[in-house]
Write a protein that holds these residues in place. Structure first.
Motif, short mmCIF file in Angstrom:
data_model
loop_
_atom_site.label_atom_id
_atom_site.label_comp_id
_atom_site.label_asym_id
_atom_site.label_seq_id
_atom_site.Cartn_x
_atom_site.Cartn_y
_atom_site.Cartn_z
N LEU A 16 3.94 -5.48 2.48
CA LEU A 16 2.53 -5.12 2.32
C LEU A 16 1.79 -5.18 3.65
O LEU A 16 2.15 -5.93 4.54
N ASN A 17 0.72 -4.40 3.74
CA ASN A 17 -0.18 -4.44 4.89
C ASN A 17 -1.39 -5.30 4.55
O ASN A 17 -1.93 -5.19 3.45
N GLU A 32 -4.94 -1.90 0.05
CA GLU A 32 -3.93 -1.00 -0.48
C GLU A 32 -3.37 -1.56 -1.78
O GLU A 32 -3.38 -2.78 -2.00
N SER A 33 -2.84 -0.69 -2.61
CA SER A 33 -2.16 -1.11 -3.82
C SER A 33 -0.84 -1.78 -3.46
O SER A 33 -0.10 -1.28 -2.60
N ALA A 34 -0.54 -2.87 -4.12
CA ALA A 34 0.71 -3.60 -3.85
C ALA A 34 1.91 -2.96 -4.54
O ALA A 34 3.05 -3.26 -4.19
N THR A 35 1.64 -2.11 -5.53
CA THR A 35 2.72 -1.51 -6.31
C THR A 35 2.34 -0.07 -6.66
O THR A 35 1.19 0.33 -6.56
N ASP A 36 3.33 0.68 -7.13
CA ASP A 36 3.02 1.95 -7.78
C ASP A 36 2.33 1.59 -9.09
O ASP A 36 2.73 0.63 -9.77
N PHE A 37 1.29 2.31 -9.44
CA PHE A 37 0.47 1.95 -10.59
C PHE A 37 -0.07 3.23 -11.22
O PHE A 37 -0.55 4.11 -10.52
N VAL A 38 0.01 3.33 -12.54
CA VAL A 38 -0.55 4.48 -13.24
C VAL A 38 -1.83 4.03 -13.92
O VAL A 38 -1.83 3.12 -14.75
N GLY A 80 -1.85 -7.86 -3.88
CA GLY A 80 -0.92 -8.80 -3.24
C GLY A 80 -1.57 -9.58 -2.10
O GLY A 80 -0.89 -10.25 -1.33
N ILE A 81 -2.89 -9.51 -2.01
CA ILE A 81 -3.64 -10.09 -0.89
C ILE A 81 -4.57 -11.18 -1.40
O ILE A 81 -5.13 -11.08 -2.49
N ILE A 133 -11.39 2.10 -13.53
CA ILE A 133 -11.33 2.99 -14.68
C ILE A 133 -11.17 4.41 -14.15
O ILE A 133 -11.81 4.79 -13.16
N ASN A 134 -10.36 5.19 -14.84
CA ASN A 134 -10.11 6.57 -14.44
C ASN A 134 -10.86 7.51 -15.39
O ASN A 134 -10.46 7.70 -16.53
N PHE A 135 -11.94 8.10 -14.89
CA PHE A 135 -12.70 9.09 -15.65
C PHE A 135 -12.20 10.51 -15.39
O PHE A 135 -12.76 11.47 -15.92
N GLY A 136 -11.17 10.63 -14.58
CA GLY A 136 -10.59 11.95 -14.32
C GLY A 136 -9.88 12.49 -15.55
O GLY A 136 -9.60 11.76 -16.50
N LEU A 137 -9.56 13.77 -15.53
CA LEU A 137 -8.91 14.40 -16.67
C LEU A 137 -7.45 13.98 -16.83
O LEU A 137 -6.92 14.02 -17.93
N PHE A 138 -6.83 13.58 -15.73
CA PHE A 138 -5.40 13.28 -15.77
C PHE A 138 -5.15 11.85 -15.29
O PHE A 138 -5.98 11.28 -14.59
N ASP A 139 -4.00 11.32 -15.66
CA ASP A 139 -3.63 9.99 -15.18
C ASP A 139 -3.66 9.99 -13.66
O ASP A 139 -3.31 10.98 -13.02
N ARG A 140 -4.06 8.87 -13.12
CA ARG A 140 -4.10 8.70 -11.65
C ARG A 140 -2.88 7.90 -11.24
O ARG A 140 -2.75 6.73 -11.62
N LYS A 141 -1.98 8.52 -10.52
CA LYS A 141 -0.77 7.86 -10.04
C LYS A 141 -1.06 7.29 -8.66
O LYS A 141 -1.15 8.03 -7.69
N ILE A 142 -1.22 5.98 -8.61
CA ILE A 142 -1.50 5.29 -7.35
C ILE A 142 -0.16 4.84 -6.76
O ILE A 142 0.62 4.19 -7.44
N LYS A 143 0.08 5.20 -5.54
CA LYS A 143 1.33 4.82 -4.87
C LYS A 143 1.15 3.49 -4.14
O LYS A 143 0.05 3.20 -3.64
N LYS A 144 2.21 2.73 -4.06
CA LYS A 144 2.20 1.50 -3.26
C LYS A 144 1.77 1.88 -1.84
O LYS A 144 2.26 2.86 -1.27
N GLY A 145 0.83 1.11 -1.29
CA GLY A 145 0.34 1.38 0.06
C GLY A 145 -0.85 2.31 0.12
O GLY A 145 -1.43 2.48 1.18
N GLU A 146 -1.23 2.89 -1.01
CA GLU A 146 -2.40 3.78 -1.04
C GLU A 146 -3.68 2.94 -1.04
O GLU A 146 -3.77 1.91 -1.73
N ARG A 147 -4.66 3.38 -0.27
CA ARG A 147 -5.94 2.66 -0.21
C ARG A 147 -6.69 2.83 -1.53
O ARG A 147 -6.87 3.94 -2.00
#
Length: 178
Positions: A16-17, A32-38, A80-81, A133-147
């Protein structure tokens, strides 16, 4: 050591950073996200059913209402911080300005407050999570390391007649809720 960030034990070997400021004059430290997260879209989780009933003034069951509450409940994205700071400081967590615009994700409470005594608490070692919370139309796939958010350290003031908090933190996230 006045203030800073550390990686919690659970993530020590995960590469992790630590949070960082992206530009010279940035106030916020990017987390950043510590994991891939949907992060599921609220719209696909049967939220529309109860919304239609409410809008039409129709009856809905307690089960329908509870289902809607669960759909609108934010999810905790792990970083993770943990953060250490002086006793008269706070770390304010905020959304990245691009998150609602680009991804439809928001912090439902507007900001998060990380108190100095959250650091190394016995329940979760003081790990910082972003409620989203995700108000978008589609699931938000957050990748590990994404801000996923930012944090700003601030001093805070107390009143002249402040008696100080009487309670001692005994737990982790939301532990001071009564």
């Amino acid at each position: 050591m006045k203030r800073g960030f550390e990686i919690v034990n659970k993530y020590q070997t995960q590469g992790l950073n630590l949070p960082y400021r992206t530009t010279t004059h940035a106030a916020g430290y990017d987390f950043e996200s510590a994991t891939d997260f949907v992060l599921p879209s609220i719209w696909k989780l049967d939220f529309l059913k109860i919304l239609k009933l409410i809008r039409k003034g129709q009856q809905y069951t307690d089960e329908d209402a509870e289902k809607a509450r669960k759909i609108l409940k934010p999810l905790l994205v792990p970083t993770g911080i943990k953060a250490y700071m002086q006793p008269d400081e706070v770390l304010i967590l905020a959304n990245r300005s691009s998150s609602p615009l680009k991804h439809g994700t928001v912090l439902p409470n507007g900001i998060g407050v990380i108190d100095a005594d959250y650091y190394n608490n016995e329940n979760n070692e003081g790990e910082i999570f972003f409620q989203l919370i995700n108000f978008g139309l589609f699931d938000r796939k957050i990748k590990k390391g994404e801000r996923i958010g930012q944090g700003v350290f601030l001093n805070y003031l107390t009143t002249d007649d402040d008696k100080g908090g009487q309670a001692v933190r005994t737990g982790g996230f939301g532990s001071s809720d009564q």
